[in-house]
Design an enzyme around this catalytic site. Structure first.
Site, mmCIF file in Angstrom:
data_model
loop_
_atom_site.group_PDB
_atom_site.id
_atom_site.type_symbol
_atom_site.label_atom_id
_atom_site.label_comp_id
_atom_site.label_asym_id
_atom_site.label_seq_id
_atom_site.Cartn_x
_atom_site.Cartn_y
_atom_site.Cartn_z
ATOM 1 C CB ALA A 48 -17.439 2.768 36.398
ATOM 2 C CG ASP A 49 -15.066 5.387 31.987
ATOM 3 O OD1 ASP A 49 -15.603 5.111 32.207
ATOM 4 O OD2 ASP A 49 -13.516 5.868 32.088
ATOM 5 C CB SER A 50 -19.232 9.199 32.147
ATOM 6 O OG SER A 50 -18.359 9.869 31.310
ATOM 7 C CB ALA A 52 -17.022 2.441 32.953
#
Length: 96
Positions: A48-50, A52
């Site tokens: 998960a990126d920021s 997400a």
């Protein structure tokens, strides 16, 4: 005076919150919710990126604001949400 909660919802327990977190992560990350484990790292395991993570926070706030007026995840607390377990614990502590 504590915020009033809506009584038409089922009681919250750890499994119910975990199910919501899993479902939301499944939608956001386009993965099978059943593959999400409580001990998974949001970034290392689930990738998960920021953006997400922000989507997850917004989804949880929307889900639980119906139960508790003003339910919100403080932006300064985001760094503490490292794992799925952290997210579940945080929601339970805020709704407690």
């Amino acid at each position: 005076m504590p915020a009033e909660t809506h009584t038409h919802h089922a009681p919250l327990d750890r499994e119910a919150v975990l199910a919501v977190v899993r479902d939301q992560l499944g939608v956001i990350l386009e993965i099978d919710p059943a593959s999400v484990l409580e001990g998974d790292s949001l970034t290392a395991d689930l990738h998960a990126d920021s953006i997400a993570l922000i989507e997850l926070v917004e989804a949880l706030e929307e889900e639980y604001s119906e139960r508790t007026a003003g339910f919100e995840i403080d932006s300064e607390d985001l760094d503490e949400l490292q794992t799925v377990r952290d997210a579940v614990d945080y929601v339970l502590s805020r709704l407690g």
